[in-house]
Enzyme design. Structure first.
Site, short mmCIF file in Angstrom:
data_model
loop_
_atom_site.label_atom_id
_atom_site.label_comp_id
_atom_site.label_asym_id
_atom_site.label_seq_id
_atom_site.Cartn_x
_atom_site.Cartn_y
_atom_site.Cartn_z
N GLU A 132 0.88 -1.17 -0.07
CA GLU A 132 0.02 0.16 0.18
C GLU A 132 0.81 1.30 -0.07
OE1 GLU A 132 0.98 -0.94 2.98
OE2 GLU A 132 -0.23 -0.50 4.49
N ASP B 65 7.05 3.97 2.47
CA ASP B 65 7.39 4.88 3.41
C ASP B 65 8.84 4.91 3.61
OD1 ASP B 65 6.83 6.60 5.56
OD2 ASP B 65 6.89 4.92 7.21
N THR C 292 12.02 0.52 3.86
CA THR C 292 12.62 -0.83 4.38
C THR C 292 12.41 -2.19 4.20
OG1 THR C 292 13.26 0.81 6.27
CG2 THR C 292 14.04 -1.47 6.80
N THR C 293 11.02 -2.27 4.52
CA THR C 293 10.41 -3.32 4.05
C THR C 293 10.36 -3.97 2.49
OG1 THR C 293 8.75 -3.08 5.93
CG2 THR C 293 7.94 -4.68 4.35
N LYS D 207 5.63 8.32 -0.03
CA LYS D 207 5.80 9.27 0.52
C LYS D 207 7.07 9.99 0.29
CE LYS D 207 3.39 7.83 4.79
NZ LYS D 207 3.48 7.60 5.91
N TRP E 258 0.22 11.09 7.48
CA TRP E 258 -0.35 9.65 8.01
C TRP E 258 -1.56 9.42 7.11
CZ3 TRP E 258 1.93 5.71 9.72
CH2 TRP E 258 0.95 4.58 10.21
N ILE E 259 -1.49 8.33 6.23
CA ILE E 259 -2.50 7.98 5.22
C ILE E 259 -3.60 7.03 6.00
CG2 ILE E 259 -3.16 6.71 2.97
CD1 ILE E 259 0.11 7.21 2.66
N PRO F 93 -9.00 2.94 4.29
CA PRO F 93 -10.45 2.38 4.59
C PRO F 93 -10.74 1.23 5.68
CG PRO F 93 -10.19 2.32 2.45
CD PRO F 93 -8.85 3.04 2.73
N TRP F 94 -9.71 0.23 5.25
CA TRP F 94 -9.63 -0.89 5.91
C TRP F 94 -8.95 -0.59 7.35
CZ3 TRP F 94 -7.13 -0.31 1.16
CH2 TRP F 94 -5.82 -0.17 1.04
P1 G4P Z 1 8.02 0.38 3.19
O1 G4P Z 1 9.21 -0.30 3.10
O2 G4P Z 1 6.84 -0.04 2.55
O3 G4P Z 1 8.16 1.83 3.27
O4 G4P Z 1 7.52 0.24 4.73
P2 G4P Z 1 8.32 0.52 6.24
O5 G4P Z 1 9.27 -0.72 6.50
O6 G4P Z 1 8.68 1.78 6.30
O7 G4P Z 1 7.02 0.31 7.19
C1 G4P Z 1 5.82 0.06 6.61
C2 G4P Z 1 4.81 -0.11 7.78
O8 G4P Z 1 4.28 1.06 8.32
C3 G4P Z 1 3.60 -0.87 7.23
O9 G4P Z 1 2.96 -1.55 8.17
C4 G4P Z 1 2.88 0.21 6.58
O10 G4P Z 1 1.43 0.04 6.66
C5 G4P Z 1 3.06 1.29 7.98
N1 G4P Z 1 2.74 2.63 7.27
C6 G4P Z 1 3.73 3.63 6.97
N2 G4P Z 1 3.21 4.81 6.73
C7 G4P Z 1 1.70 4.58 7.04
C8 G4P Z 1 0.73 5.48 6.59
O11 G4P Z 1 0.91 6.63 6.37
N3 G4P Z 1 -0.54 4.99 6.80
C9 G4P Z 1 -0.59 3.80 7.28
N4 G4P Z 1 -2.05 3.33 7.44
N5 G4P Z 1 0.32 2.89 7.35
C10 G4P Z 1 1.62 3.28 7.12
P3 G4P Z 1 3.28 -3.08 8.76
O12 G4P Z 1 3.28 -2.56 10.27
O13 G4P Z 1 4.52 -3.34 8.33
O14 G4P Z 1 2.16 -3.94 8.34
P4 G4P Z 1 0.75 -3.91 7.88
O15 G4P Z 1 0.04 -2.61 8.61
O16 G4P Z 1 0.66 -3.53 6.36
O17 G4P Z 1 0.02 -4.92 8.42
MG MG Z 2 0.27 -0.90 8.56
#
Ligand code: G4P
Ligand code: MG
Length: 171
Positions: free
Chosen positions: A94, A97, A100-101, A125, A150-151, A154-155
């Site tokens: 989605e 950010d 890293t992931t 971003k 911060w986005i 909807p989910w």
């Molecule tokens: P990246 O490589 O895609 O940039 O990811 P990064 O490691 O920086 O971390 C991403 C985690 O932070 C993801 O969640 C992502 O959903 C969440 N995130 C970062 N910015 C936003 C934002 O603006 N809004 C929302 N809603 N989430 C954001 P996660 O904890 O790794 O998993 P999951 O939520 O997908 O289950």
């Molecule tokens: Mg997340």
């Protein structure tokens, strides 16, 4: 500042991303969704580009919302060689950010020698990235470039009607 989105907006964004991917001549064999944020965008994409969706679970933040040293694989693909080697893969998440992931996941997928590896994200971003896209990844499709807000997807909404109202005003 928060940025609210409705399912409709995301559906339309995914449709236009799919059109760009097709126009670009990228014809993936398989879609890989990064859970959980990539699940719904990947499923929407399947409506326009009908491919098998494989899913992976990567966790970067711990239970106290602190980043881990490196992302941790909590779920990966079985029969990975057969499903990925020599294939054209489209990785879906989605949000780009810190990156890293994404970097971690792309490097994991590259180990299986895909024919091509591309990325699709809804949002990128505009900020300094900790991760980088590996060199073999040439195609990167983004729905919308945004500031470091911060986005609110909807989910994640507790009240979807309220979410839709906020998404219209965009506050
Ligand atoms: P990246 O490589 O895609 O940039 O990811 P990064 O490691 O920086 O971390 C991403 C985690 O932070 C993801 O969640 C992502 O959903 C969440 N995130 C970062 N910015 C936003 C934002 O603006 N809004 C929302 N809603 N989430 C954001 P996660 O904890 O790794 O998993 P999951 O939520 O997908 O289950
Ligand atoms: Mg997340």
């Amino acid at each position: 500042m928060k940025y609210y989105l409705s399912y409709n907006q995301i559906h339309k964004m995914v449709k236009s991303l799919a059109e760009r991917i097709i126009k670009d001549g990228f014809n993936p064999d398989v879609i890989v969704a990064i859970g959980t944020g990539g699940f719904i965008p990947a499923r929407m994409l399947k409506t326009f580009i009908n491919r098998t969706i494989l899913t992976v679970g990567i966790s970067y933040y711990d239970e106290n919302d602190k980043p881990k040293l490196i992302p941790e694989t909590i779920q990966w693909i079985d029969e990975v060689e057969r499903k990925l080697s020599g294939k054209k893969i489209l990785l879906v998440d989605e949000v780009d950010d810190s990156r890293t992931t994404l970097e971690y996941c792309l490097n994991e997928l590259l180990k299986y020698n895909p024919k091509e590896l591309a990325v699709m994200v809804l949002h990128n971003k505009n900020k300094e990235k900790r991760g980088k896209l590996p060199v073999p990844v040439k195609r990167y499709y983004v729905g919308e470039k945004i500031d470091d807000l911060w986005i609110c997807y909807p989910w994640d909404a507790q009240d979807i009607d309220e979410q839709v109202k906020l998404s219209v005003s965009g506050k």
